[in-house]
Design a protein around this motif. Structure first.
Motif, PDB file in Angstrom:
ATOM      1  N   ALA A 152     -15.983 -46.659 -49.283  1.00 21.32           N
ATOM      2  CA  ALA A 152     -16.732 -45.592 -48.619  1.00 21.32           C
ATOM      3  C   ALA A 152     -16.571 -45.665 -47.114  1.00 21.32           C
ATOM      4  N   SER A 153     -16.575 -46.881 -46.568  1.00 21.40           N
ATOM      5  CA  SER A 153     -16.425 -47.055 -45.125  1.00 21.40           C
ATOM      6  C   SER A 153     -14.966 -46.986 -44.693  1.00 21.40           C
ATOM      7  N   GLU A 154     -14.114 -47.740 -45.361  1.00 23.87           N
ATOM      8  CA  GLU A 154     -12.716 -47.838 -44.928  1.00 23.87           C
ATOM      9  C   GLU A 154     -12.001 -46.501 -45.074  1.00 23.87           C
ATOM     10  N   GLY A 155     -12.283 -45.788 -46.158  1.00 24.01           N
ATOM     11  CA  GLY A 155     -11.620 -44.512 -46.382  1.00 24.01           C
ATOM     12  C   GLY A 155     -12.010 -43.439 -45.389  1.00 24.01           C
ATOM     13  N   SER A 156     -13.178 -43.605 -44.741  1.00 21.98           N
ATOM     14  CA  SER A 156     -13.653 -42.590 -43.788  1.00 21.98           C
ATOM     15  C   SER A 156     -13.383 -42.957 -42.339  1.00 21.98           C
ATOM     16  N   ARG A 157     -12.619 -44.026 -42.087  1.00 19.55           N
ATOM     17  CA  ARG A 157     -12.336 -44.423 -40.710  1.00 19.55           C
ATOM     18  C   ARG A 157     -11.552 -43.340 -39.966  1.00 19.55           C
ATOM     19  N   PRO A 158     -11.927 -43.048 -38.734  1.00 25.98           N
ATOM     20  CA  PRO A 158     -11.173 -42.038 -37.969  1.00 25.98           C
ATOM     21  C   PRO A 158      -9.740 -42.453 -37.665  1.00 25.98           C
ATOM     22  N   ARG A 159      -9.508 -43.767 -37.539  1.00 25.86           N
ATOM     23  CA  ARG A 159      -8.182 -44.252 -37.154  1.00 25.86           C
ATOM     24  C   ARG A 159      -7.692 -45.299 -38.153  1.00 25.86           C
ATOM     25  N   LEU A 160      -7.740 -44.984 -39.417  1.00 25.44           N
ATOM     26  CA  LEU A 160      -7.327 -45.934 -40.444  1.00 25.44           C
ATOM     27  C   LEU A 160      -5.852 -46.284 -40.291  1.00 25.44           C
ATOM     28  N   PRO A 161      -5.509 -47.567 -40.043  1.00 26.48           N
ATOM     29  CA  PRO A 161      -4.100 -47.950 -39.922  1.00 26.48           C
ATOM     30  C   PRO A 161      -3.331 -47.589 -41.196  1.00 26.48           C
ATOM     31  N   TRP A 162      -2.171 -46.992 -41.016  1.00 27.45           N
ATOM     32  CA  TRP A 162      -1.294 -46.544 -42.100  1.00 27.45           C
ATOM     33  C   TRP A 162      -1.834 -45.327 -42.831  1.00 27.45           C
ATOM     34  N   GLY A 163      -3.044 -44.894 -42.531  1.00 33.48           N
ATOM     35  CA  GLY A 163      -3.648 -43.794 -43.268  1.00 33.48           C
ATOM     36  C   GLY A 163      -3.318 -42.446 -42.650  1.00 33.48           C
ATOM     37  N   ILE A 164      -3.377 -41.407 -43.468  1.00 35.60           N
ATOM     38  CA  ILE A 164      -3.183 -40.042 -42.982  1.00 35.60           C
ATOM     39  C   ILE A 164      -4.262 -39.716 -41.960  1.00 35.60           C
ATOM     40  N   SER A 165      -3.878 -39.103 -40.858  1.00 28.46           N
ATOM     41  CA  SER A 165      -4.822 -38.742 -39.808  1.00 28.46           C
ATOM     42  C   SER A 165      -5.755 -37.624 -40.286  1.00 28.46           C
ATOM     43  N   ILE A 166      -7.027 -37.738 -39.883  1.00 25.62           N
ATOM     44  CA  ILE A 166      -8.013 -36.699 -40.156  1.00 25.62           C
ATOM     45  C   ILE A 166      -8.528 -36.211 -38.798  1.00 25.62           C
ATOM     46  N   PRO A 167      -7.897 -35.204 -38.205  1.00 25.10           N
ATOM     47  CA  PRO A 167      -8.274 -34.766 -36.854  1.00 25.10           C
ATOM     48  C   PRO A 167      -9.750 -34.399 -36.717  1.00 25.10           C
ATOM     49  N   SER A 168     -10.349 -33.850 -37.751  1.00 22.92           N
ATOM     50  CA  SER A 168     -11.751 -33.442 -37.662  1.00 22.92           C
ATOM     51  C   SER A 168     -12.670 -34.634 -37.429  1.00 22.92           C
ATOM     52  N   LEU A 169     -12.310 -35.801 -37.975  1.00 20.89           N
ATOM     53  CA  LEU A 169     -13.135 -37.002 -37.780  1.00 20.89           C
ATOM     54  C   LEU A 169     -12.920 -37.603 -36.398  1.00 20.89           C
ATOM     55  N   LEU A 170     -11.743 -37.432 -35.843  1.00 27.76           N
ATOM     56  CA  LEU A 170     -11.492 -37.892 -34.479  1.00 27.76           C
ATOM     57  C   LEU A 170     -12.308 -37.092 -33.476  1.00 27.76           C
ATOM     58  N   SER A 171     -12.396 -35.791 -33.707  1.00 26.52           N
ATOM     59  CA  SER A 171     -13.129 -34.939 -32.765  1.00 26.52           C
ATOM     60  C   SER A 171     -14.635 -34.993 -32.990  1.00 26.52           C
ATOM     61  N   ASP A 172     -15.050 -35.185 -34.238  1.00 26.71           N
ATOM     62  CA  ASP A 172     -16.484 -35.221 -34.545  1.00 26.71           C
ATOM     63  C   ASP A 172     -16.755 -36.230 -35.657  1.00 26.71           C
ATOM     64  N   PRO A 173     -17.131 -37.461 -35.291  1.00 24.78           N
ATOM     65  CA  PRO A 173     -17.378 -38.494 -36.299  1.00 24.78           C
ATOM     66  C   PRO A 173     -18.752 -38.410 -36.956  1.00 24.78           C
ATOM     67  N   ALA A 174     -19.537 -37.389 -36.653  1.00 24.52           N
ATOM     68  CA  ALA A 174     -20.909 -37.288 -37.179  1.00 24.52           C
ATOM     69  C   ALA A 174     -20.978 -37.402 -38.702  1.00 24.52           C
ATOM     70  N   PRO A 175     -20.047 -36.799 -39.475  1.00 26.50           N
ATOM     71  CA  PRO A 175     -20.153 -36.918 -40.934  1.00 26.50           C
ATOM     72  C   PRO A 175     -20.047 -38.349 -41.446  1.00 26.50           C
ATOM     73  N   ILE A 176     -19.451 -39.238 -40.658  1.00 24.35           N
ATOM     74  CA  ILE A 176     -19.266 -40.624 -41.086  1.00 24.35           C
ATOM     75  C   ILE A 176     -20.573 -41.410 -41.003  1.00 24.35           C
ATOM     76  N   LEU A 177     -21.425 -41.048 -40.071  1.00 25.34           N
ATOM     77  CA  LEU A 177     -22.591 -41.879 -39.750  1.00 25.34           C
ATOM     78  C   LEU A 177     -23.550 -42.088 -40.920  1.00 25.34           C
ATOM     79  N   PRO A 178     -23.851 -41.080 -41.768  1.00 20.90           N
ATOM     80  CA  PRO A 178     -24.732 -41.356 -42.911  1.00 20.90           C
ATOM     81  C   PRO A 178     -24.169 -42.402 -43.878  1.00 20.90           C
ATOM     82  N   ILE A 179     -22.837 -42.426 -44.011  1.00 21.47           N
ATOM     83  CA  ILE A 179     -22.204 -43.438 -44.863  1.00 21.47           C
ATOM     84  C   ILE A 179     -22.410 -44.828 -44.271  1.00 21.47           C
TER      85      ILE A 179
END
Length: 357
Positions: free
Chosen positions: A149-176
């Motif tokens: 739940a935590s690792e998959g939602s990282r904004p800058r996951l090494p080797w992972g596909i980039s999720i630009p929306s999480l880079l610009s707004d990490p708010a959805p990650i915080l409840p997790i």
């Protein structure tokens, strides 16, 4: 010398196709092996080899997704660690059209390896739906699933596909992360700290606000917040330093700062020493920085932590340090004039130049 990509080797492939053959007697081992070991196999990088195996499995397993998963469910427990990411990779490549079945598969496969990379396309496909699933996983009894739940939602996951929306707004990650801030598992807490550290690189003020509110509330939360601030602390961020009591103060003085040689050979090491003195009671963080000469003659600073301590009035602490100048995969050294600096609570107290030859 063995390379990381060599986790996918002859032995791995033979074990994989034999295990799948046991689960599915109609499986064509020879065809799968031939598809994997094409002429370009030796040149393929780690993730290219993984994808080649995934695609070869798709060509030789039943085309019905449910039937293929049933076979992979039986095989996956025999492959732990990084090499086991071929199983969630199958879901990533061929399961985005089968959401519920894929969520069940990712939850199962992550217990033996990790599904952190495989959840990323699902976030891109439907972020709201995927984050609802991550919130559920954050309460799972298995630490591997909670970590997902935590690792998959990282904004800058090494080797992972980039999720630009999480880079610009990490708010959805915080409840997790909120659900995991007192997690009993160090494995999970490290992931939470890494996630927050990712956030700090684009939203430093957000992390500092979280720390100001939560630091001191629970020992496990304190560990997470301190580890999450490692980038900001090395940068000398004053707000971050203040959260942990590292106030800039002239009462901490640097003495006897000495380079034991003015020239260091590339491949050798630099020896330096110094001492610090306190004229009051203070929390102290000691770092050193090297401004490295780069290939084009410009310089780039790298900060290294030495120690943290509480010093009382009149305390003196002495330090002696060897710094290796051996080339690494992440850093190559060049000849020229470098600079060594001693940093106390985010402030450079003194600097000395030396030559690398």
């Amino acid at each position: 010398m063995s390379q990381l990509k060599d986790i996918y080797n002859e032995d791995f492939v033979q074990k994989l196709i034999n295990t799948i053959k046991t689960a599915a007697p109609a499986f064509d081992r020879d065809k799968c092996r031939a598809l994997i070991f094409q002429e370009d196999w030796p040149e393929l990088a780690l993730k290219q080899r993984m994808r080649r195996i995934t695609d070869s499995l798709y060509e030789t397993l039943p085309k019905d997704y449910t039937q293929a998963l049933d076979i992979l469910y039986q095989a996956a427990p025999h492959f732990t660690g990084l090499s086991g990411i071929v199983f969630p990779d199958y879901v990533e490549q061929y399961g985005t059209g089968h959401w519920e079945k894929s969520m069940k598969a990712l939850e199962m496969f992550t217990r033996y390896s990790t599904s952190e990379f495989a959840v990323r396309p699902f976030i891109r496909l439907n972020q709201e739906r995927m984050f609802s699933q991550l919130l559920v996983w954050a309460q799972h009894p298995d630490e591997h699933v909670r970590r997902l739940a935590s690792e998959g939602s990282r904004p800058r996951l090494p080797w992972g596909i980039s999720i630009p929306s999480l880079l610009s707004d990490p708010a959805p990650i915080l409840p997790i992360l909120e659900r995991l801030m007192q997690d009993e598992s160090l494995y999970v807490r490290k992931s939470v700290a890494n996630n927050l550290n990712d956030i700090s690189k684009t939203h430093p003020g957000l992390l500092s606000r979280i720390a100001a509110e939560r630091f001191g509330s629970h020992p496990d939360t304190d560990w997470i917040l301190k580890h999450a601030h490692r980038t900001l602390l090395k940068k000398g961020d004053k707000q971050a330093l203040a959260v942990f009591g590292f106030e800039d103060t002239p009462a901490i003085t640097l003495e006897c700062f000495t380079l034991h040689t003015e020239t260091v050979s590339i491949g050798g090491s630099l020896l330096f020493s110094f001492q610090i003195r306190s004229s009051g009671r203070h929390k102290v963080r000691i770092d050193y920085a090297i401004d490295y000469v780069k290939s084009r003659g410009n310089r780039s600073r790298k900060v290294f932590k030495i120690s943290e301590a509480v010093m009382n009035n009149g305390d003196v602490k002495a330090f002696s340090k060897h710094h290796a100048f051996k080339d690494l995969t992440t850093r190559k050294h060049y000849k020229g004039i470098h600079t060594l600096s001693i940093i106390i609570n985010g402030t450079v107290k003194a600097s000395l130049d030396f030559s690398a030859q």
